[in-house]
Design a protein around this motif. Structure first.
Motif, mmCIF file in Angstrom:
data_model
loop_
_atom_site.group_PDB
_atom_site.id
_atom_site.type_symbol
_atom_site.label_atom_id
_atom_site.label_comp_id
_atom_site.label_asym_id
_atom_site.label_seq_id
_atom_site.Cartn_x
_atom_site.Cartn_y
_atom_site.Cartn_z
ATOM 1 N N THR A 140 -22.602 2.201 30.699
ATOM 2 C CA THR A 140 -22.760 2.166 29.175
ATOM 3 C C THR A 140 -24.077 1.471 28.746
ATOM 4 N N ALA A 141 -24.657 0.481 29.759
ATOM 5 C CA ALA A 141 -26.049 -0.148 29.440
ATOM 6 C C ALA A 141 -27.015 1.176 29.588
ATOM 7 N N LEU A 142 -26.750 1.833 30.506
ATOM 8 C CA LEU A 142 -27.846 2.936 31.008
ATOM 9 C C LEU A 142 -27.922 3.852 29.984
ATOM 10 N N ALA A 143 -26.724 4.299 29.457
ATOM 11 C CA ALA A 143 -26.658 5.399 28.218
ATOM 12 C C ALA A 143 -27.297 4.672 26.993
ATOM 13 N N ARG B 3 -22.173 11.977 28.121
ATOM 14 C CA ARG B 3 -23.395 12.948 28.047
ATOM 15 C C ARG B 3 -24.804 12.203 28.241
ATOM 16 N N GLY B 4 -25.729 13.021 28.613
ATOM 17 C CA GLY B 4 -27.073 12.237 28.842
ATOM 18 C C GLY B 4 -27.234 11.531 29.988
ATOM 19 N N LEU B 5 -26.336 11.506 30.968
ATOM 20 C CA LEU B 5 -26.454 10.600 32.055
ATOM 21 C C LEU B 5 -26.504 11.667 33.298
ATOM 22 N N ALA B 6 -27.366 11.604 34.467
ATOM 23 C CA ALA B 6 -27.505 12.518 35.443
ATOM 24 C C ALA B 6 -27.252 11.295 36.829
ATOM 25 N N THR C 164 -29.223 7.955 36.459
ATOM 26 C CA THR C 164 -30.401 7.991 35.513
ATOM 27 C C THR C 164 -29.890 8.596 34.092
ATOM 28 N N ARG C 165 -30.870 8.405 33.114
ATOM 29 C CA ARG C 165 -30.634 9.013 31.943
ATOM 30 C C ARG C 165 -31.417 10.577 32.237
#
Length: 302
Positions: free
Chosen positions: A132-135, A153-156, A276-277
């Protein structure tokens, strides 16, 4: 187009979960990415992704391919990023991971980079909280014990290393278990032994019991402590039995203060991911990813 280009496109699809997101990251059209994937699947003679409403869902072959190509491709990207930007070693990387893994593996692996000028800002916590913090843009890289769900969405994510889990107890406790009964009905033979757990949901213990015995653990719970190092200490002190990553349990096993309580032909594994994002990855983050992949090659399963 070279095979490296095809693998690079494959890795973007794998990381980002959709052809559209991969195309945006690569700066090409979605049909171009689709064509590259089709060519790679034709060369390999297999389907790599199942198309669904959730996007591109990796097959088992895709997971295997990602394991094999991620580190080499990231190393190439990192070398290019360093050549193009001399600030890679002087940047900051906000890293999130579990405390136990950070202390035992990540800090030793990344210390040379920190000594060379890279600044590491490390946050310890549970996988879901860190993702969550990464996103939200609060972290740059997370070592996660769970692969981000399709809804994030938006995380790899790419596979990093496997954790191997072992069921351990003190020698006294291990000798108290009837070995014939254990071989015949391990669920019943172990049911009287109290469990030391990481959380009330018993995530690691429950996964082991379901995988090996086909049921949730019926055992009483003696201690709950949200730190696997403390779980280890409690088991060594005789508070109960538990399931631990082998990298934490090995020193106590070697010293004889713990024993394997249950033996399996294929040890249960859990894959850790580097997350990562989506979008271009900053050079310092690529540098950390490359260093972790390089070190993981020497570890084997944890």
């Amino acid at each position: 187009m070279s095979d490296l280009d095809l693998l690079a496109s494959f890795l973007e699809i794998y990381r980002r979960g959709s052809l559209t997101a991969a195309a945006a990251a690569l700066g090409v059209s979605q049909p171009a990415v689709s064509g590259q994937l089709a060519r790679l699947e034709e060369q390999m003679g297999t389907v790599l992704f199942e198309r669904s409403r959730r996007g591109a869902v990796p097959t088992a072959r895709a997971h295997d391919l990602a394991r094999r190509v991620t580190a080499p491709l990231d190393q190439l990207r990192g070398a290019l990023a360093q050549d193009a930007d001399g600030q890679a070693h002087r940047g900051t990387v906000r890293l999130g991971a579990a405390g136990e893994l950070t202390a035992s593996r990540l800090i030793p692996a990344l210390a040379p980079l920190a000594g060379g000028g890279l600044h590491l800002d490390i946050t310890l916590g549970l996988a879901e909280d860190l993702l969550t913090a990464l996103a939200d843009g609060e972290l740059d890289l997370v070592v996660s014990s769970v692969r981000p769900s399709a809804g994030r969405r938006g995380l790899a994510a790419v596979p990093f290393v496997d954790e191997e889990f072992v069921l351990v107890a003190t020698p006294t406790t291990a000798r108290s278990v009837d070995q014939d009964w254990l071989a015949e009905d391990p669920l019943a033979a172990l049911a009287h032994l109290p469990i030391v757990a990481y959380s009330r949901e018993l995530p690691i213990v429950r996964r082991y019991w379901r995988s090996e015995f086909g049921h949730r653990p019926p055992n009483p719970v003696s201690v709950i402590v949200p730190d696997l190092r403390a779980v280890l200490a409690a088991v060594v002190a005789g508070a109960g039995i538990s399931v631990l990553p082998r990298y934490l349990a090995d020193p106590a096993l070697a010293a004889g203060s713990l024993e394997l309580l249950h033996h399996t032909q294929i040890q249960p594994l859990n894959t850790l991911y580097l997350v990562t994002r989506s979008g271009p990855t900053p050079a310092p983050v690529v540098l950390v990813q490359r260093q972790l992949h390089r070190q993981a090659e020497t570890w084997g399963p944890l």
